[in-house]
Design a protein around this motif. Sequence first.
Motif, PDB file in Angstrom:
ATOM      1  N   CYS A  99       0.856  -1.180   0.000  1.00  0.00           N
ATOM      2  CA  CYS A  99       0.000   0.000   0.000  1.00  0.00           C
ATOM      3  C   CYS A  99       0.898   1.238   0.000  1.00  0.00           C
ATOM      4  O   CYS A  99       2.121   1.117   0.112  1.00  0.00           O
ATOM      5  CB  CYS A  99      -0.983  -0.028   1.175  1.00  0.00           C
ATOM      6  SG  CYS A  99      -0.263   0.145   2.790  1.00  0.00           S
ATOM      7  N   PRO A 100       0.349   2.444  -0.125  1.00  0.00           N
ATOM      8  CA  PRO A 100       1.180   3.632  -0.332  1.00  0.00           C
ATOM      9  C   PRO A 100       2.259   3.894   0.724  1.00  0.00           C
ATOM     10  O   PRO A 100       3.370   4.267   0.366  1.00  0.00           O
ATOM     11  CB  PRO A 100       0.161   4.778  -0.351  1.00  0.00           C
ATOM     12  CG  PRO A 100      -1.078   4.142  -0.854  1.00  0.00           C
ATOM     13  CD  PRO A 100      -1.083   2.757  -0.274  1.00  0.00           C
ATOM     14  N   GLY A 101       1.983   3.691   2.001  1.00  0.00           N
ATOM     15  CA  GLY A 101       2.984   3.966   3.038  1.00  0.00           C
ATOM     16  C   GLY A 101       4.236   3.125   2.899  1.00  0.00           C
ATOM     17  O   GLY A 101       5.357   3.644   2.812  1.00  0.00           O
ATOM     18  N   PRO A 102       4.103   1.805   2.844  1.00  0.00           N
ATOM     19  CA  PRO A 102       5.286   0.953   2.730  1.00  0.00           C
ATOM     20  C   PRO A 102       6.032   1.043   1.404  1.00  0.00           C
ATOM     21  O   PRO A 102       7.156   0.573   1.315  1.00  0.00           O
ATOM     22  CB  PRO A 102       4.723  -0.454   2.932  1.00  0.00           C
ATOM     23  CG  PRO A 102       3.505  -0.260   3.746  1.00  0.00           C
ATOM     24  CD  PRO A 102       2.932   1.040   3.259  1.00  0.00           C
ATOM     25  N   VAL A 103       5.446   1.634   0.379  1.00  0.00           N
ATOM     26  CA  VAL A 103       6.160   1.753  -0.893  1.00  0.00           C
ATOM     27  C   VAL A 103       7.472   2.504  -0.679  1.00  0.00           C
ATOM     28  O   VAL A 103       8.525   2.087  -1.162  1.00  0.00           O
ATOM     29  CB  VAL A 103       5.286   2.451  -1.970  1.00  0.00           C
ATOM     30  CG1 VAL A 103       6.122   2.899  -3.150  1.00  0.00           C
ATOM     31  CG2 VAL A 103       4.197   1.514  -2.431  1.00  0.00           C
ATOM     32  N   PHE A 104       7.436   3.593   0.076  1.00  0.00           N
ATOM     33  CA  PHE A 104       8.649   4.365   0.325  1.00  0.00           C
ATOM     34  C   PHE A 104       9.653   3.554   1.140  1.00  0.00           C
ATOM     35  O   PHE A 104      10.857   3.610   0.900  1.00  0.00           O
ATOM     36  CB  PHE A 104       8.308   5.670   1.058  1.00  0.00           C
ATOM     37  CG  PHE A 104       7.482   6.608   0.231  1.00  0.00           C
ATOM     38  CD1 PHE A 104       8.060   7.352  -0.780  1.00  0.00           C
ATOM     39  CD2 PHE A 104       6.128   6.738   0.456  1.00  0.00           C
ATOM     40  CE1 PHE A 104       7.307   8.221  -1.554  1.00  0.00           C
ATOM     41  CE2 PHE A 104       5.356   7.596  -0.309  1.00  0.00           C
ATOM     42  CZ  PHE A 104       5.952   8.337  -1.318  1.00  0.00           C
ATOM     43  N   ILE A 105       9.152   2.797   2.100  1.00  0.00           N
ATOM     44  CA  ILE A 105      10.025   1.976   2.938  1.00  0.00           C
ATOM     45  C   ILE A 105      10.686   0.890   2.099  1.00  0.00           C
ATOM     46  O   ILE A 105      11.891   0.637   2.219  1.00  0.00           O
ATOM     47  CB  ILE A 105       9.216   1.359   4.096  1.00  0.00           C
ATOM     48  CG1 ILE A 105       8.666   2.466   4.986  1.00  0.00           C
ATOM     49  CG2 ILE A 105      10.057   0.393   4.901  1.00  0.00           C
ATOM     50  CD1 ILE A 105       7.553   2.024   5.908  1.00  0.00           C
ATOM     51  N   LEU A 106       9.912   0.251   1.229  1.00  0.00           N
ATOM     52  CA  LEU A 106      10.458  -0.817   0.395  1.00  0.00           C
ATOM     53  C   LEU A 106      11.473  -0.281  -0.612  1.00  0.00           C
ATOM     54  O   LEU A 106      12.496  -0.925  -0.866  1.00  0.00           O
ATOM     55  CB  LEU A 106       9.317  -1.558  -0.307  1.00  0.00           C
ATOM     56  CG  LEU A 106       8.472  -2.416   0.629  1.00  0.00           C
ATOM     57  CD1 LEU A 106       7.172  -2.832  -0.043  1.00  0.00           C
ATOM     58  CD2 LEU A 106       9.245  -3.625   1.093  1.00  0.00           C
ATOM     59  N   ILE A 107      11.211   0.884  -1.181  1.00  0.00           N
ATOM     60  CA  ILE A 107      12.197   1.494  -2.083  1.00  0.00           C
ATOM     61  C   ILE A 107      13.467   1.808  -1.307  1.00  0.00           C
ATOM     62  O   ILE A 107      14.575   1.538  -1.777  1.00  0.00           O
ATOM     63  CB  ILE A 107      11.624   2.749  -2.772  1.00  0.00           C
ATOM     64  CG1 ILE A 107      10.520   2.359  -3.757  1.00  0.00           C
ATOM     65  CG2 ILE A 107      12.728   3.527  -3.500  1.00  0.00           C
ATOM     66  CD1 ILE A 107       9.736   3.528  -4.312  1.00  0.00           C
ATOM     67  N   GLY A 108      13.313   2.344  -0.103  1.00  0.00           N
ATOM     68  CA  GLY A 108      14.473   2.634   0.746  1.00  0.00           C
ATOM     69  C   GLY A 108      15.241   1.388   1.143  1.00  0.00           C
ATOM     70  O   GLY A 108      16.449   1.433   1.373  1.00  0.00           O
ATOM     71  N   ALA A 109      14.546   0.252   1.200  1.00  0.00           N
ATOM     72  CA  ALA A 109      15.203  -1.010   1.543  1.00  0.00           C
ATOM     73  C   ALA A 109      15.832  -1.674   0.319  1.00  0.00           C
ATOM     74  O   ALA A 109      16.415  -2.747   0.432  1.00  0.00           O
ATOM     75  CB  ALA A 109      14.197  -1.956   2.188  1.00  0.00           C
ATOM     76  N   PRO A 113      11.988  -2.282  -8.039  1.00  0.00           N
ATOM     77  CA  PRO A 113      10.808  -2.352  -8.919  1.00  0.00           C
ATOM     78  C   PRO A 113       9.593  -1.589  -8.377  1.00  0.00           C
ATOM     79  O   PRO A 113       8.703  -1.213  -9.134  1.00  0.00           O
ATOM     80  CB  PRO A 113      10.510  -3.857  -9.005  1.00  0.00           C
ATOM     81  CG  PRO A 113      11.834  -4.509  -8.763  1.00  0.00           C
ATOM     82  CD  PRO A 113      12.523  -3.625  -7.768  1.00  0.00           C
ATOM     83  N   LEU A 114       9.587  -1.327  -7.073  1.00  0.00           N
ATOM     84  CA  LEU A 114       8.456  -0.593  -6.516  1.00  0.00           C
ATOM     85  C   LEU A 114       8.455   0.878  -6.897  1.00  0.00           C
ATOM     86  O   LEU A 114       7.494   1.598  -6.618  1.00  0.00           O
ATOM     87  CB  LEU A 114       8.400  -0.774  -4.996  1.00  0.00           C
ATOM     88  CG  LEU A 114       7.801  -2.131  -4.624  1.00  0.00           C
ATOM     89  CD1 LEU A 114       8.114  -2.514  -3.223  1.00  0.00           C
ATOM     90  CD2 LEU A 114       6.316  -2.134  -4.861  1.00  0.00           C
ATOM     91  N   ILE A 115       9.502   1.316  -7.571  1.00  0.00           N
ATOM     92  CA  ILE A 115       9.484   2.677  -8.122  1.00  0.00           C
ATOM     93  C   ILE A 115       8.337   2.794  -9.127  1.00  0.00           C
ATOM     94  O   ILE A 115       7.672   3.828  -9.209  1.00  0.00           O
ATOM     95  CB  ILE A 115      10.841   3.035  -8.765  1.00  0.00           C
ATOM     96  CG1 ILE A 115      11.887   3.209  -7.656  1.00  0.00           C
ATOM     97  CG2 ILE A 115      10.744   4.275  -9.630  1.00  0.00           C
ATOM     98  CD1 ILE A 115      13.294   3.437  -8.144  1.00  0.00           C
ATOM     99  N   PHE A 116       8.058   1.705  -9.870  1.00  0.00           N
ATOM    100  CA  PHE A 116       6.943   1.716 -10.818  1.00  0.00           C
ATOM    101  C   PHE A 116       5.611   1.861 -10.089  1.00  0.00           C
ATOM    102  O   PHE A 116       4.702   2.538 -10.566  1.00  0.00           O
ATOM    103  CB  PHE A 116       6.946   0.444 -11.672  1.00  0.00           C
ATOM    104  CG  PHE A 116       8.144   0.335 -12.567  1.00  0.00           C
ATOM    105  CD1 PHE A 116       8.301   1.197 -13.647  1.00  0.00           C
ATOM    106  CD2 PHE A 116       9.115  -0.613 -12.319  1.00  0.00           C
ATOM    107  CE1 PHE A 116       9.414   1.110 -14.467  1.00  0.00           C
ATOM    108  CE2 PHE A 116      10.229  -0.706 -13.138  1.00  0.00           C
ATOM    109  CZ  PHE A 116      10.382   0.155 -14.212  1.00  0.00           C
ATOM    110  N   VAL A 117       5.495   1.228  -8.933  1.00  0.00           N
ATOM    111  CA  VAL A 117       4.277   1.350  -8.121  1.00  0.00           C
ATOM    112  C   VAL A 117       4.136   2.795  -7.642  1.00  0.00           C
ATOM    113  O   VAL A 117       3.044   3.371  -7.684  1.00  0.00           O
ATOM    114  CB  VAL A 117       4.303   0.370  -6.931  1.00  0.00           C
ATOM    115  CG1 VAL A 117       3.121   0.595  -6.008  1.00  0.00           C
ATOM    116  CG2 VAL A 117       4.341  -1.067  -7.420  1.00  0.00           C
ATOM    117  N   LEU A 118       5.224   3.390  -7.195  1.00  0.00           N
ATOM    118  CA  LEU A 118       5.196   4.780  -6.739  1.00  0.00           C
ATOM    119  C   LEU A 118       4.797   5.713  -7.876  1.00  0.00           C
ATOM    120  O   LEU A 118       3.952   6.593  -7.692  1.00  0.00           O
ATOM    121  CB  LEU A 118       6.554   5.181  -6.164  1.00  0.00           C
ATOM    122  CG  LEU A 118       6.696   6.633  -5.716  1.00  0.00           C
ATOM    123  CD1 LEU A 118       5.703   6.955  -4.603  1.00  0.00           C
ATOM    124  CD2 LEU A 118       8.114   6.915  -5.266  1.00  0.00           C
TER     125      LEU A 118
END
Length: 137
Positions: A99-109, A113-118
Amino acid sequence: MKAFKYLLVGFVFGIVLTKSEAVSWYRIYEMFQFQSFHMYGIISVAILTGLVGIQIMKRRSLKNIKGETIIVPDKEPGSARYWIGGLIFGLGWALAGACPGPVFILIGAGFWPLIFVLVGALMGTFIYGVLKDKLPH
């Protein structure tokens, strides 16, 4: 210096979500398959915390960073828009695995590929902003 405390809260939020495995694709998959209570427990605690926080804000007339009293307006009545919005959000969450909150955390980790989700989330937000006045609210 005022922004530092918000940055600190953001880092703590990211650490808590990571350590609780709330950003784990596997945990999200388990939730949507109804195989584990883990994510439902986290979501329930978040809802309870929000309820308590809102009541504290209302009863103590807390102020925001600008010194203005925080006012939480009641939601307008309606059912269909909440169901439709929830379905769209849930489908996106299930397809992306975040979901939107963890997208930033996952990119930071390092889950690049979650940049596409963002980018997709930002595009959706932009499109909503453009169409907002034409949509039934």
